[in-house]
Motif scaffolding. Structure first.
Motif, short mmCIF file in Angstrom:
data_model
loop_
_atom_site.label_atom_id
_atom_site.label_comp_id
_atom_site.label_asym_id
_atom_site.label_seq_id
_atom_site.Cartn_x
_atom_site.Cartn_y
_atom_site.Cartn_z
N TRP A 113 0.56 -1.10 0.04
CA TRP A 113 -0.27 0.32 0.00
C TRP A 113 1.03 1.47 -0.46
O TRP A 113 0.56 2.68 -0.61
N LEU A 114 2.30 1.25 0.97
CA LEU A 114 3.02 2.76 0.92
C LEU A 114 3.56 3.09 -0.69
O LEU A 114 3.83 3.69 -0.73
N SER A 115 3.83 1.67 -1.37
CA SER A 115 4.77 2.00 -2.65
C SER A 115 3.93 2.26 -3.18
O SER A 115 3.77 3.28 -4.66
N TRP A 116 2.67 1.84 -3.78
CA TRP A 116 1.25 2.33 -3.87
C TRP A 116 1.31 3.76 -3.80
O TRP A 116 0.48 4.52 -4.76
N VAL A 117 1.22 4.02 -2.54
CA VAL A 117 0.77 5.25 -2.52
C VAL A 117 1.13 6.68 -3.39
O VAL A 117 1.28 7.33 -2.98
N VAL A 118 2.86 6.24 -2.75
CA VAL A 118 3.75 6.99 -3.73
C VAL A 118 3.43 7.07 -4.89
O VAL A 118 3.83 8.49 -5.50
N ARG A 119 3.43 6.16 -5.95
CA ARG A 119 3.71 5.80 -7.08
C ARG A 119 2.45 7.30 -8.02
O ARG A 119 2.28 7.32 -8.33
N GLY A 174 -16.71 5.15 -1.62
CA GLY A 174 -18.31 5.63 -1.01
C GLY A 174 -18.77 5.30 0.61
O GLY A 174 -18.92 6.03 0.80
N SER A 175 -18.44 3.73 0.79
CA SER A 175 -18.73 3.73 2.27
C SER A 175 -17.78 4.78 3.07
O SER A 175 -17.84 4.94 4.28
N LEU A 176 -16.41 4.80 2.55
CA LEU A 176 -16.16 5.45 4.03
C LEU A 176 -16.55 7.84 4.29
O LEU A 176 -16.48 7.73 4.48
N MET A 177 -16.93 7.56 2.60
CA MET A 177 -17.92 9.16 2.71
C MET A 177 -19.07 8.80 2.94
O MET A 177 -19.62 9.90 3.90
N ILE A 178 -20.10 7.79 2.75
CA ILE A 178 -21.04 7.41 4.22
C ILE A 178 -20.95 7.92 5.55
O ILE A 178 -21.18 8.29 6.25
N VAL A 179 -19.55 7.11 5.98
CA VAL A 179 -19.28 7.28 7.31
C VAL A 179 -18.06 8.51 7.63
O VAL A 179 -19.36 9.10 8.72
N ALA A 180 -17.70 9.09 6.77
CA ALA A 180 -18.04 10.33 7.21
C ALA A 180 -18.58 11.30 6.79
O ALA A 180 -19.03 12.42 7.95
N LEU A 181 -19.33 11.42 6.00
CA LEU A 181 -20.81 11.93 6.13
C LEU A 181 -21.63 11.83 8.04
O LEU A 181 -22.04 13.37 8.49
N SER A 182 -21.81 10.55 8.09
CA SER A 182 -22.41 10.55 8.98
C SER A 182 -21.98 11.13 10.21
O SER A 182 -22.29 11.75 10.78
N TYR A 203 -8.92 16.72 -2.98
CA TYR A 203 -8.10 16.37 -2.05
C TYR A 203 -8.82 16.13 -0.58
O TYR A 203 -8.03 13.94 -0.47
N VAL A 204 -9.92 15.66 -0.80
CA VAL A 204 -10.58 14.96 0.59
C VAL A 204 -11.03 13.69 -0.59
O VAL A 204 -10.62 12.49 -0.25
N LEU A 205 -10.83 13.67 -1.94
CA LEU A 205 -11.04 12.99 -2.51
C LEU A 205 -10.13 11.47 -2.58
O LEU A 205 -9.93 10.40 -2.44
N PHE A 206 -8.83 12.38 -2.66
CA PHE A 206 -7.77 11.33 -2.97
C PHE A 206 -7.92 11.72 -1.85
O PHE A 206 -6.48 9.83 -1.37
N ILE A 207 -8.04 11.50 -0.06
CA ILE A 207 -7.49 10.62 0.84
C ILE A 207 -8.53 9.62 1.04
O ILE A 207 -7.57 8.39 1.81
N PHE A 208 -9.31 9.63 0.85
CA PHE A 208 -10.53 8.61 0.50
C PHE A 208 -10.01 7.38 -0.30
O PHE A 208 -10.04 6.48 0.48
N ILE A 209 -9.69 7.89 -1.68
CA ILE A 209 -8.80 6.90 -2.56
C ILE A 209 -7.55 5.57 -1.69
O ILE A 209 -7.58 4.92 -1.77
N VAL A 210 -6.99 6.84 -1.17
CA VAL A 210 -5.87 5.80 -0.01
C VAL A 210 -5.88 5.47 0.86
O VAL A 210 -6.07 4.16 0.97
N VAL A 211 -7.17 5.52 2.03
CA VAL A 211 -7.37 4.98 2.63
C VAL A 211 -8.41 4.06 1.91
O VAL A 211 -7.46 2.13 2.61
N GLY A 212 -9.42 3.29 1.25
CA GLY A 212 -9.79 2.62 0.52
C GLY A 212 -9.36 2.08 -0.07
O GLY A 212 -8.84 0.41 -0.16
N GLY A 213 -7.99 1.98 -0.22
CA GLY A 213 -7.18 1.40 -1.56
C GLY A 213 -6.16 0.26 -0.88
O GLY A 213 -5.85 -1.12 -1.20
#
Length: 182
Positions: free
Chosen positions: A9-15, A127-135, A153-163
């Motif tokens: 995951w870390l190498s993927w995030v950096v890439r 999408g699930s992370l966004m629902i949790v964050a909105l809740s 920027y927030v979407l990127f954080i969600f993508i990184v966590v979901g990744g």
């Protein structure tokens, strides 16, 4: 096993971070240069430099949406056949071809089916992370709507966590991927 997923995951995030932001910066600077030249290339003053910075930042946010998709597609190629923490993902040939064998030289054409499954899994996780964050936003008491805090920027954080979670689930969801010790 958790060391494998974290290192992968870390190498993927950096890439994806480097690839998407570099491409977005290049394209936004190119668009800004075209706009500057189209306006007659006025002499550079403080006001014009600030205006060009704002134009470049505006285009950076728009272009980053597209370069992030390109980076996500390109990054999936580099998670295979590399050892992280004693394990590695291997991409297998299609079982309909008469036999299952490991693909050593992975091309982008080999990744289409795997990428589609992984990308749909990533969409569901984000999408699930966004629902949790909105809740959580509504439970905490801030009455802000989705579009007040949501941006690329927030979407990127969600993508990184979901990744991270997508890599954990990927070997079970896709039959063309095998997890092996190395």
């Amino acid at each position: 096993m958790s060391k494998f997923y974290f290192r992968l995951w870390l190498s993927w995030v950096v890439r994806i971070t480097l690839c998407s932001t570099f491409l977005a910066a290049v394209f936004s600077l190119f668009i800004t240069l075209i706009i500057y030249l189209n306006e007659g290339a006025p002499s550079l003053s403080i006001e014009i430099i600030r205006a060009l910075e704002k134009v470049a930042l505006f285009w950076f946010m728009i272009v980053w949406n597209f370069t992030l998709l390109v980076a996500l597609f390109r990054s999936i190629k580099y998670i295979f056949n590399r050892c992280y923490g004693g394990y590695k993902f291997q991409l297998l040939s299609c079982p309909n071809d008469g036999g299952v064998e490991v693909i050593q030289e992975i091309g982008y054409g080999d990744l289409l089916k795997v990428w589609r499954k992984w990308f749909m899994l990533l969409i569901w996780l984000v999408g699930s992370l966004m629902i949790v964050a909105l809740s959580l936003t509504y439970l905490i008491g801030t009455n802000s709507g989705l579009f007040e805090w949501f941006n690329i920027y927030v979407l990127f954080i969600f993508i990184v966590v979901g990744g991270y979670f997508s890599f954990v689930l990927m070997a079970n969801r896709c039959k063309k991927i095998r997890l092996l010790k190395c």
